[in-house]
Design a protein around this motif. Structure first.
Motif, mmCIF file in Angstrom:
data_model
loop_
_atom_site.group_PDB
_atom_site.id
_atom_site.type_symbol
_atom_site.label_atom_id
_atom_site.label_comp_id
_atom_site.label_asym_id
_atom_site.label_seq_id
_atom_site.Cartn_x
_atom_site.Cartn_y
_atom_site.Cartn_z
ATOM 1 N N ILE A 176 88.341 -44.213 -1.643
ATOM 2 C CA ILE A 176 87.359 -43.196 -1.976
ATOM 3 C C ILE A 176 87.272 -43.143 -3.504
ATOM 4 C CG2 ILE A 176 89.090 -41.396 -1.582
ATOM 5 C CD1 ILE A 176 86.735 -39.605 -0.782
ATOM 6 N N ASP A 177 86.061 -43.377 -3.994
ATOM 7 C CA ASP A 177 85.816 -43.571 -5.427
ATOM 8 C C ASP A 177 85.435 -42.246 -6.092
ATOM 9 O OD1 ASP A 177 85.512 -44.930 -7.796
ATOM 10 O OD2 ASP A 177 83.903 -46.237 -7.086
ATOM 11 N N ASP A 178 85.702 -42.143 -7.372
ATOM 12 C CA ASP A 178 85.301 -40.972 -8.169
ATOM 13 C C ASP A 178 85.764 -39.672 -7.517
ATOM 14 O OD1 ASP A 178 83.971 -42.904 -9.575
ATOM 15 O OD2 ASP A 178 81.979 -42.373 -8.844
ATOM 16 N N PHE A 179 86.959 -39.695 -6.955
ATOM 17 C CA PHE A 179 87.382 -38.520 -6.200
ATOM 18 C C PHE A 179 87.474 -37.282 -7.088
ATOM 19 C CE2 PHE A 179 90.258 -35.505 -4.256
ATOM 20 C CZ PHE A 179 89.638 -35.355 -3.033
ATOM 21 N N ALA A 233 94.361 -44.075 -10.755
ATOM 22 C CA ALA A 233 93.698 -43.277 -11.789
ATOM 23 C C ALA A 233 92.686 -44.155 -12.506
ATOM 24 C CB ALA A 233 94.723 -42.722 -12.770
ATOM 25 N N GLU A 234 91.447 -43.680 -12.564
ATOM 26 C CA GLU A 234 90.356 -44.432 -13.202
ATOM 27 C C GLU A 234 90.141 -43.950 -14.626
ATOM 28 O OE1 GLU A 234 86.699 -45.513 -10.797
ATOM 29 O OE2 GLU A 234 86.904 -43.374 -10.398
ATOM 30 N N GLY A 235 89.638 -44.833 -15.454
ATOM 31 C CA GLY A 235 89.221 -44.424 -16.795
ATOM 32 C C GLY A 235 90.383 -44.067 -17.704
HETATM 33 MG MG MG Z 1 85.051 -44.890 -9.819
#
Ligand code: MG
Ligand code: C2E
Ligand code: MG
Ligand code: MG
Length: 278
Positions: A176-179, A233-235
């Motif tokens: 699940i992206d950009d949670f 963890a993104e970004g």
């Molecule tokens: Mg994302």
């Protein structure tokens, strides 16, 4: 703001509206030929195990380089592709190219993550197309992760659940992206067959040297782990964020701190290097 045409402002406003619509139509027209004209290409961003520094996978990110328009951001052309239905051919192209590239690396443990939009998921033949491409490229489904955003999960809950389950039955993992950015219902988070939760970059932005508000980031990482999911963890951009994430036992990280999205030849060089020291 209306332009000065020596007419009244309302006309100026309409002119701008028309210009905007024409621009979108032109963009859609150009996008229509992007796949055939080989104007799309992929970049790959490493996903790193925070404790070993090892690159465990890569996320494929589509790029569009038009001869006249130049580089168009996916943030601009993906929504247009969704609106025009072009997302299906683009999505298939991304998956096939991604599988071929990653196979060519000859690293059997490396996973490939692909983004799929809600519109793709809703398509009748989505699963079939995915399976066809995996079959055709001989890509092991267990090495594939499909990233979807929360908004995709919110449409037709039973239908989506069934599809996700079919993908998982085939060995494909679901992220699940950009949670944390969408209409997250924690209830559904438990119901959906998921493997990985990607914490949106906006929460990384809160973890700053000023001991800013990291409460939510902490809570999301905990939530993911308690639900038995992998957490990415993104970004991630700074050493402070890495230190925080390690403290929180966040398993995987992705961001400019480790690597920007890379052209394929650069990815090869990157992977040939030693483990990152983190
Ligand atoms: Mg994302
Ligand atoms: P996403 O899937 O959440 O991808 C992460 C985005 O964050 C990428 O932007 C990536 O370049 C950027 N990013 C990664 N690390 C950092 C960082 O440390 N700092 C900052 N500021 N940004 C970072 P990109 O490539 O512009 O893609 C934007 C979005 O477009 C993606 O968000 C995804 O939703 C969509 N997208 C990209 N490729 C595809 C695709 O093949 N299919 C579909 N359906 N959507 C795609
Ligand atoms: Mg993604
Ligand atoms: Mg994002």
């Amino acid at each position: 703001t209306g332009k000065m045409h020596g007419r009244n402002e309302i006309l100026g406003y309409h002119d701008e509206m028309r210009e905007m619509i024409e621009k979108q139509e032109n963009l859609a027209m150009y996008l229509r030929s992007a796949v055939d004209q080989e104007e799309l290409f992929l970049q790959y961003q490493p996903i790193v195990n925070i404790s070993s520094g090892e690159t465990v996978g890569v996320e494929a990110l589509v790029r569009w380089q038009h001869p006249i328009l130049g580089r168009v951001s996916p943030l601009d052309f993906i929504p247009l592709a969704e609106k025009t239905g072009l997302i299906h051919s683009i999505g298939n192209w991304v998956l096939k190219q991604g599988c071929q590239d990653i196979l060519a690396l000859g690293q059997p443990d490396l996973q490939l993550s692909i983004n799929a939009s809600a519109v793709q998921l809703e398509e009748q033949n989505f699963i079939e197309s995915v399976m066809d491409i995996l079959h055709e490229t001989r890509f092991d489904p267990r090495r594939l992760k499909i990233e979807i955003t929360e908004s995709a999960l919110m449409s037709d809950i039973q239908g989506v659940t069934d599809k996700l389950q079919q993908l998982r039955d085939a060995g494909i993992e679901i992220s699940i992206d950009d949670f944390g950015t969408g209409y997250s219902s924690l209830h559904y988070l438990k119901k959906f067959p998921l493997d990985t939760l990607k914490v949106d970059k906006s929460f990384m932005d809160e973890i700053v040297a000023t001991e800013g508000d990291s409460t939510i980031a902490k809570a999301i990482i905990d939530l993911g782990r308690n639900l038995g999911l992998n957490v990415i963890a993104e970004g991630v951009e700074t050493a402070e964020q890495v230190a925080f994430l390690r403290e929180q036992d966040c398993h995987f990280v992705q961001g400019y701190y480790f690597s920007k999205p890379l052209d394929f030849p650069v990815l090869e060089v990157f992977l040939a290097g030693k483990r990152l020291s983190v």
